[in-house]
Design a protein around this motif. Structure first.
Motif, PDB file in Angstrom:
ATOM      1  N   THR A   8       0.828  -1.204   0.000  1.00 56.58           N
ATOM      2  CA  THR A   8       0.000   0.000   0.000  1.00 56.58           C
ATOM      3  C   THR A   8       0.859   1.250   0.000  1.00 56.58           C
ATOM      4  OG1 THR A   8      -1.854   1.128   1.084  1.00 56.58           O
ATOM      5  CG2 THR A   8      -0.186   0.162   2.525  1.00 56.58           C
ATOM      6  N   TYR A  19      -2.733  -0.318  10.533  1.00 62.40           N
ATOM      7  CA  TYR A  19      -2.987  -1.422   9.610  1.00 62.40           C
ATOM      8  C   TYR A  19      -1.727  -2.036   8.991  1.00 62.40           C
ATOM      9  CZ  TYR A  19      -7.793   0.245   9.876  1.00 62.40           C
ATOM     10  OH  TYR A  19      -9.035   0.620  10.321  1.00 62.40           O
ATOM     11  N   THR A 246      -9.164   3.158  -3.453  1.00 64.12           N
ATOM     12  CA  THR A 246     -10.070   3.101  -2.308  1.00 64.12           C
ATOM     13  C   THR A 246     -11.080   4.249  -2.334  1.00 64.12           C
ATOM     14  OG1 THR A 246      -8.600   4.451  -0.936  1.00 64.12           O
ATOM     15  CG2 THR A 246      -8.246   2.070  -0.909  1.00 64.12           C
ATOM     16  N   LEU A 356      -3.920   4.063   1.499  1.00 66.54           N
ATOM     17  CA  LEU A 356      -4.299   3.721   2.859  1.00 66.54           C
ATOM     18  C   LEU A 356      -4.485   4.997   3.665  1.00 66.54           C
ATOM     19  CD1 LEU A 356      -4.720   1.649   5.132  1.00 66.54           C
ATOM     20  CD2 LEU A 356      -2.248   1.734   5.534  1.00 66.54           C
ATOM     21  N   ASN A 360     -10.925   5.194   4.754  1.00 66.72           N
ATOM     22  CA  ASN A 360     -11.353   4.092   3.898  1.00 66.72           C
ATOM     23  C   ASN A 360     -12.489   3.328   4.568  1.00 66.72           C
ATOM     24  OD1 ASN A 360      -9.441   4.641   1.920  1.00 66.72           O
ATOM     25  ND2 ASN A 360      -7.917   3.279   2.826  1.00 66.72           N
ATOM     26  N   PRO A 362     -14.253   0.853   6.562  1.00 64.43           N
ATOM     27  CA  PRO A 362     -13.736  -0.104   7.545  1.00 64.43           C
ATOM     28  C   PRO A 362     -14.026  -1.553   7.179  1.00 64.43           C
ATOM     29  CG  PRO A 362     -15.565   1.179   8.469  1.00 64.43           C
ATOM     30  CD  PRO A 362     -15.184   1.822   7.182  1.00 64.43           C
ATOM     31  N   ASN A 365     -11.095  -3.066   5.430  1.00 64.18           N
ATOM     32  CA  ASN A 365     -10.063  -3.491   6.371  1.00 64.18           C
ATOM     33  C   ASN A 365     -10.443  -4.805   7.049  1.00 64.18           C
ATOM     34  OD1 ASN A 365      -8.337  -1.235   5.944  1.00 64.18           O
ATOM     35  ND2 ASN A 365      -9.680   0.018   7.214  1.00 64.18           N
ATOM     36  N   ARG A 366     -11.721  -4.974   7.359  1.00 61.83           N
ATOM     37  CA  ARG A 366     -12.161  -6.245   7.960  1.00 61.83           C
ATOM     38  C   ARG A 366     -11.975  -7.395   6.976  1.00 61.83           C
ATOM     39  NH1 ARG A 366     -16.552  -2.888   9.788  1.00 61.83           N
ATOM     40  NH2 ARG A 366     -16.244  -2.340  11.976  1.00 61.83           N
ATOM     41  N   GLU A 369      -8.396  -8.284   6.990  1.00 61.60           N
ATOM     42  CA  GLU A 369      -8.091  -9.041   8.213  1.00 61.60           C
ATOM     43  C   GLU A 369      -8.479 -10.503   8.039  1.00 61.60           C
ATOM     44  OE1 GLU A 369      -6.642  -8.311  10.991  1.00 61.60           O
ATOM     45  OE2 GLU A 369      -6.788  -6.161  11.390  1.00 61.60           O
TER      46      GLU A 369
END
Length: 376
Positions: A8, A19, A246, A356, A360, A362, A365-366, A369
């Protein structure tokens, strides 16, 4: 199959800290060239020297395995050029000083390499740019460092052609559709041999302006597929990354007012406050037929042909504000997942993020993950 790798770009230090554990590579987007039309060869940072040292130390602590490969950026325009630092017209003194300036910065802060993002270069710079990269690569490799290069997107042309450019020893073989500034200087096969990592910047198909090519998603799935169709046969898959945006833009359709960038907070504000028509997937031709209009959608109507045969996974919000009809495209988890599946189909090394930031979605991001995990 080996898991997808993640990289990123970012200037947002707090988002980077939060992150970084998700990423194999972090590209602090902090360097530019000193000088405008003429370059000195030095690189300048938007972070102060003491900030760089402290922040890189913190990033190392938060994720020791993540490579730190900062970016040097320059977009050519009437006032900012790249010619001197790549040694155009025999200017090897500035070029060699530029390479030494980069190496000193890499060694000073213990970076794992450097990312070169020189965009929009005119065609006569192609050979000088390539020689510059070879010299830089060799010096980086002597020090155990990596060369990453960010490049313009290309798609396969129906018919190959030859482009003669004054100042080059050989004409450019054009087997790609986008034969204009930038693309002409980024030779995929060459870059696939010389660079350790190649990042295709697949965004801005519908840039932020009122007029051609009109509103639309930044990186529609069909476009990513065609870019990878072209790139995967010319750049080794183990070096190839696709950069996914993004963000999106919010365009006026019938009023001559400014367009706006759309990240998570603006998309949420439009949904919460403006009672928009939300479309996901988005069929622009169908919406144009069925949506009531306050006036002539002059910033979309002339460009409807561009959307024929396409229904986009990207979500959109159609609404009114201040007497104007507007549309906002944005990125969410489901659209991001759809693009990731295309990358996986081509089995390339991984993806890059532009960019990043804390704003962004969320849910993206999940998703990362879940897909990449913390233990990797």
């Amino acid at each position: 199959m080996e898991r997808v790798r993640a990289s990123t770009w970012s200037q947002d230090f707090f988002a980077m800290m939060k992150y970084i554990h998700l990423y194999d590579e972090m590209h602090p987007f902090i360097y530019n060239l000193e000088g405008g039309r003429k370059n000195t060869g030095r690189i300048l940072s938007v972070w102060k020297p003491d900030e760089i040292a402290e922040r890189i130390q913190w990033l190392r602590i938060m994720s020791p395995r993540t490579l730190i490969i900062p970016t040097i950026f320059r977009w050519e325009n009437d006032f900012e050029k790249v010619a001197d630092v790549i040694g155009l017209n025999g200017n090897t003194k500035t070029r060699d000083f530029h390479i030494q300036s980069i190496l000193k910065e890499v060694e000073k802060y213990g970076y794992d390499g450097i990312d070169i993002d020189y965009e929009g270069m005119t065609c006569e710079k192609k050979e000088a740019f390539q020689e510059f990269l070879i010299l830089l690569r060799d010096e980086l490799h002597k020090r155990g460092k990596l060369l990453s290069v960010a490049i313009h997107p290309k798609t396969l042309a129906e018919k190959p052609s030859v482009y003669s450019c004054k100042g080059l020893k050989s004409p450019i073989q054009v087997d790609f559709y986008e034969a204009y500034r930038g693309q002409l200087t980024h030779d995929y096969e060459f870059l696939g041999k010389v660079a350790d990592k190649v990042k295709i910047m697949a965004y801005e198909l519908h840039p932020r302006k009122n007029g051609f090519p009109g509103p639309g998603p930044q990186a529609p799935d069909w476009w990513i597929d065609r870019i990878l169709e072209y790139a995967s046969g010319r750049i080794p898959n183990e070096k190839l990354y696709m950069a996914i945006p993004t963000y999106g833009y919010d365009w006026p359709l019938n009023c001559d007012i400014d367009s706006k960038s759309v990240y998570y907070s603006r998309a949420k504000w439009i949904q919460d406050k403006m009672l928009p028509r939300k479309e996901e997937p988005t069929d622009i031709l169908e919406i144009f037929k069925t949506q009531p209009k306050l006036g002539d959608w002059k910033y979309l109507r002339p460009y409807l042909y561009r959307h024929e045969g396409h229904v986009y996974s990207d979500p959109s919000l159609w609404y009114r504000m201040g007497g104007c009809d507007r549309v906002a495209f944005y990125m969410n988890r489901s659209a991001f997942e759809a693009k990731m599946k295309i990358l996986e189909k081509y089995k390339i090394r991984g993806f890059s993020f532009w960019q990043l930031i804390e704003d962004n979605d969320p849910e993206i991001n999940r998703y990362l993950e879940e897909k990449l995990g913390e233990g990797k």
